[in-house]
Design a protein around this motif. Structure first.
Motif, mmCIF file in Angstrom:
data_model
loop_
_atom_site.group_PDB
_atom_site.id
_atom_site.type_symbol
_atom_site.label_atom_id
_atom_site.label_comp_id
_atom_site.label_asym_id
_atom_site.label_seq_id
_atom_site.Cartn_x
_atom_site.Cartn_y
_atom_site.Cartn_z
ATOM 1 N N LEU A 210 31.795 42.991 56.485
ATOM 2 C CA LEU A 210 30.838 43.242 55.292
ATOM 3 C C LEU A 210 31.535 44.262 54.519
ATOM 4 C CD1 LEU A 210 27.395 42.472 56.834
ATOM 5 C CD2 LEU A 210 28.672 40.886 55.489
ATOM 6 N N THR A 211 32.682 44.862 54.974
ATOM 7 C CA THR A 211 33.322 45.890 53.994
ATOM 8 C C THR A 211 34.414 45.508 53.398
ATOM 9 O OG1 THR A 211 34.126 46.752 55.867
ATOM 10 C CG2 THR A 211 31.994 47.716 55.066
ATOM 11 N N VAL A 212 34.790 45.934 52.250
ATOM 12 C CA VAL A 212 36.209 45.689 51.755
ATOM 13 C C VAL A 212 36.788 47.036 51.234
ATOM 14 C CG1 VAL A 212 35.397 43.442 50.705
ATOM 15 C CG2 VAL A 212 35.158 45.310 49.358
ATOM 16 N N SER A 213 38.190 46.753 51.190
ATOM 17 C CA SER A 213 39.018 48.121 50.703
ATOM 18 C C SER A 213 38.601 48.291 49.316
ATOM 19 C CB SER A 213 40.504 47.860 51.173
ATOM 20 O OG SER A 213 40.919 46.861 50.185
ATOM 21 N N PRO A 214 38.787 49.498 48.632
ATOM 22 C CA PRO A 214 38.929 49.821 47.419
ATOM 23 C C PRO A 214 39.945 48.988 46.621
ATOM 24 C CG PRO A 214 38.847 51.803 48.773
ATOM 25 C CD PRO A 214 39.273 50.761 49.469
ATOM 26 N N ASP A 215 41.086 48.887 47.158
ATOM 27 C CA ASP A 215 42.162 47.895 46.383
ATOM 28 C C ASP A 215 41.820 46.609 46.437
ATOM 29 O OD1 ASP A 215 43.663 50.280 46.145
ATOM 30 O OD2 ASP A 215 45.184 49.894 47.790
ATOM 31 N N ASP A 216 41.013 46.055 47.381
ATOM 32 C CA ASP A 216 40.741 44.536 47.233
ATOM 33 C C ASP A 216 39.506 44.421 46.236
ATOM 34 O OD1 ASP A 216 42.638 43.695 49.134
ATOM 35 O OD2 ASP A 216 41.437 43.480 50.719
ATOM 36 N N PHE A 217 38.628 45.591 46.285
ATOM 37 C CA PHE A 217 37.484 45.326 45.155
ATOM 38 C C PHE A 217 38.112 45.668 43.715
ATOM 39 C CE2 PHE A 217 34.348 47.388 42.910
ATOM 40 C CZ PHE A 217 33.143 46.446 42.698
ATOM 41 N N LYS A 218 38.786 46.506 43.598
ATOM 42 C CA LYS A 218 39.304 46.631 42.353
ATOM 43 C C LYS A 218 40.012 45.335 41.928
ATOM 44 C CE LYS A 218 42.124 49.583 39.224
ATOM 45 N NZ LYS A 218 42.183 48.430 38.129
ATOM 46 N N ALA A 219 40.765 44.529 42.582
ATOM 47 C CA ALA A 219 41.451 43.380 42.260
ATOM 48 C C ALA A 219 40.547 42.309 41.920
ATOM 49 C CB ALA A 219 42.464 42.927 43.523
ATOM 50 N N TRP A 220 39.306 42.251 42.900
ATOM 51 C CA TRP A 220 38.504 41.177 42.758
ATOM 52 C C TRP A 220 37.747 41.660 41.305
ATOM 53 C CZ3 TRP A 220 33.025 42.467 42.423
ATOM 54 C CH2 TRP A 220 32.306 41.466 42.112
ATOM 55 N N TYR A 221 37.514 42.749 40.988
ATOM 56 C CA TYR A 221 36.398 43.151 39.809
ATOM 57 C C TYR A 221 37.441 42.888 38.559
ATOM 58 C CZ TYR A 221 33.715 45.841 36.611
ATOM 59 O OH TYR A 221 32.983 46.361 35.676
ATOM 60 N N ASP A 222 38.697 43.162 38.461
ATOM 61 C CA ASP A 222 39.385 43.164 37.367
ATOM 62 C C ASP A 222 39.675 41.518 37.150
ATOM 63 O OD1 ASP A 222 39.787 45.701 37.370
ATOM 64 O OD2 ASP A 222 41.900 45.686 38.273
ATOM 65 N N VAL A 223 39.658 40.733 38.102
ATOM 66 C CA VAL A 223 39.919 39.073 37.818
ATOM 67 C C VAL A 223 38.618 38.674 37.484
ATOM 68 C CG1 VAL A 223 40.373 37.090 38.885
ATOM 69 C CG2 VAL A 223 41.750 38.949 39.390
ATOM 70 N N GLN B 113 32.529 39.226 30.615
ATOM 71 C CA GLN B 113 32.773 40.424 30.178
ATOM 72 C C GLN B 113 31.434 41.180 29.556
ATOM 73 O OE1 GLN B 113 36.073 39.539 27.348
ATOM 74 N NE2 GLN B 113 36.854 41.453 28.321
ATOM 75 N N TYR B 114 30.482 40.651 29.208
ATOM 76 C CA TYR B 114 29.280 41.009 28.534
ATOM 77 C C TYR B 114 27.992 39.994 29.011
ATOM 78 C CZ TYR B 114 32.879 42.989 25.456
ATOM 79 O OH TYR B 114 33.660 43.581 25.027
ATOM 80 N N ARG B 115 26.870 40.443 28.503
ATOM 81 C CA ARG B 115 25.594 39.846 29.104
ATOM 82 C C ARG B 115 25.659 38.498 28.320
ATOM 83 N NH1 ARG B 115 20.293 41.493 30.708
ATOM 84 N NH2 ARG B 115 20.721 43.394 30.236
ATOM 85 N N LYS B 116 24.865 37.449 29.060
ATOM 86 C CA LYS B 116 24.720 36.346 28.296
ATOM 87 C C LYS B 116 24.431 36.370 26.858
ATOM 88 C CE LYS B 116 22.509 31.830 28.614
ATOM 89 N NZ LYS B 116 21.459 30.935 29.310
ATOM 90 N N GLY B 117 25.106 35.617 26.026
ATOM 91 C CA GLY B 117 24.805 35.783 24.495
ATOM 92 C C GLY B 117 25.447 36.774 23.785
ATOM 93 N N ASN C 171 29.154 37.105 24.271
ATOM 94 C CA ASN C 171 30.336 36.933 24.461
ATOM 95 C C ASN C 171 30.826 35.983 23.534
ATOM 96 O OD1 ASN C 171 31.056 37.784 27.478
ATOM 97 N ND2 ASN C 171 28.998 36.772 27.583
ATOM 98 N N GLU C 172 31.619 36.494 22.482
ATOM 99 C CA GLU C 172 32.013 35.695 21.370
ATOM 100 C C GLU C 172 33.201 34.613 21.589
ATOM 101 O OE1 GLU C 172 33.539 36.866 16.893
ATOM 102 O OE2 GLU C 172 33.770 38.282 18.495
ATOM 103 N N GLU C 173 33.957 34.850 22.931
ATOM 104 C CA GLU C 173 35.059 33.884 22.957
ATOM 105 C C GLU C 173 34.137 32.612 23.722
ATOM 106 O OE1 GLU C 173 35.638 35.596 27.588
ATOM 107 O OE2 GLU C 173 37.483 35.539 26.295
ATOM 108 N N CYS C 174 32.992 32.830 24.211
ATOM 109 C CA CYS C 174 32.418 31.772 24.446
ATOM 110 C C CYS C 174 31.511 30.774 23.425
ATOM 111 C CB CYS C 174 31.602 31.973 25.762
ATOM 112 S SG CYS C 174 32.545 32.604 27.377
#
Length: 399
Positions: free
Chosen positions: A352-365, A373-377, A379-382
């Motif tokens: 139930l724990t993850v490394s900082p590097d794995d978390f950052k990789a997940w977060y960035d993707v 990127q933003y709250r619903k409503g 996101n201009e790209e959507c």
């Protein structure tokens, strides 16, 4: 014809329940009614648009003065949960029951609630870009590999999603006065945790973390008024799994005879015993299914107001005044605070724990994906427009 048992009310169909003195405390109307008995509806304040409007302190003060919370309530302002083993027929029955009682139906939670964002983008397709420990894990993967490292994370996430849905159901009830019917709830989630633990799918440490989260969060909820359990023996469950021909279930390495038997045992020996001290409980033999109309007739006979303030049954739903009801309503309207209580600092369980590097990789993707990127409503790209002048937003979205 299905059989029925009512815990705490009667043991066989047709038994009478003695009356009880009227409580001095404010409670909702006592009997649930099917739509054939409800007749014309009383005039109520219009529903509060809780999905798109923030419930402010000013709103709460005005509702106390006008009694807007309880004036929306009627005899069907209740929380009903339909529960039972896998493949019991809960979904079809719960939908029919909600329609008959004129309540809102909440379908069973799945990991789609987590992985598919408000724009319909399925985040599971990002797995090739993620570290192995951060890749998605849903019920299909659980069936394929029930001893995978991510099983514990999967089940904790299922509990979080069920908790989130239950909060939404309470917010709906308080904002509209409309009762709710849920296909399973967060209260029976532990049944699967215990079955997983007994079969070696999760560790003792993961089980401990799960119950720490439960201890930190469930105290904020109000228990259901009524639980309906559809009882189906394991041999019938196995037959129905084959008949509905879900490839993941049919070839499942998780759904062993022992796992299914453990689910049945834990439901009956722990969950039903505990929930019946707080809620009304109806149990039906659903081996050959049953008739929704018969269940509705049984529900209509229940007097939900026969308990006094010292009785544990319905205690969550007995309040002294409008201020108490409005305070409870504020709790469920402020969903982010409730969801934050899920954050229990435990770092002693490896799966139930993850490394900082794995978390950052997940977060960035993840948070570079469409609609993330933003709250619903916003996101201009959507395709969202009018962002600078927007006055309505999704206040229930906790992403």
């Amino acid at each position: 014809m299905s059989g029925v048992f009512r815990i705490g009310v009667r043991l066989v169909k047709g038994a009478q329940v003695a009356g009880s003195p009227v409580s001095p405390f404010f409670v909702a109307a006592r009997n649930i009614s099917g739509k054939t008995l409800r007749g014309s509806k009383l005039s109520k304040p219009k529903p509060f648009p809780y999905l798109e409007k923030e419930y402010s302190a000013l709103n709460a003060c005005m509702d106390v003065l006008r009694k807007n919370t309880t004036s929306r309530f009627d005899e069907n302002t209740k929380v009903v949960v339909v529960d039972g083993p896998i493949a019991a027929g809960k979904s079809a029955f719960a939908k029919e029951l909600a329609a008959e009682l004129e309540m809102k139906y909440f379908p069973e939670v799945t990991m789609d609630n987590y992985y598919i964002n408000p724009y319909g983008y399925d985040l599971r397709q990002l797995d090739p870009q993620l570290p192995v420990n951060m890749q998605s894990f849903d019920v299909t993967k659980f069936h394929q590999n029930p001893t995978h490292r991510n099983v514990a994370t999967f089940q904790v996430r299922m509990m979080v999603e069920r908790f989130s849905q239950y909060v939404d159901a309470l917010a709906h009830l308080f904002s509209t006065g409309e009762g709710v019917v849920l296909d399973r709830s967060v209260y029976s989630d532990f049944v699967f945790v215990e079955a997983m633990f007994r079969n070696g799918y999760i560790s003792k440490g993961a089980r401990s973390v799960y119950y720490d989260i439960v201890k930190n969060t469930f105290c904020d909820l109000m228990k259901p008024h009524l639980v309906i359990y559809l009882d189906v023996p394991v041999n019938v469950v196995k037959d129905r799994i084959k008949k509905r021909a879900n490839p993941a279930e049919v070839a499942s390495k998780a759904l062993t005879d022992q796992y299914l038997k453990d689910i049945e045992t834990i439901y009956k020996q722990q969950y039903l015993k505990d929930i019946s001290t707080h809620a009304e409980l109806l149990i039906y033999d659903w081996s050959d299914y049953g008739e929704t109309e018969v269940v509705v007739e049984d529900i209509e006979r229940i007097d939900f107001d026969r308990f006094d303030k010292d009785d544990p049954k319905m205690r969550d739903w007995v309040m002294e005044n409008e201020e108490d009801w409005t305070e409870a309503r504020c709790r469920y309207m402020n969903k982010p605070d409730l969801m934050n209580s899920m954050n229990v600092p435990r770092f002693d369980v490896p799966e139930l724990t993850v490394s900082p590097d794995d978390f950052k990789a997940w977060y960035d993707v993840w948070f570079s994906a469409p609609g993330m990127q933003y709250r619903k409503g916003y996101n201009e790209e959507c395709g969202d427009t009018g962002i600078l002048t927007k006055t309505k937003t999704d206040f229930r979205n906790t992403l």
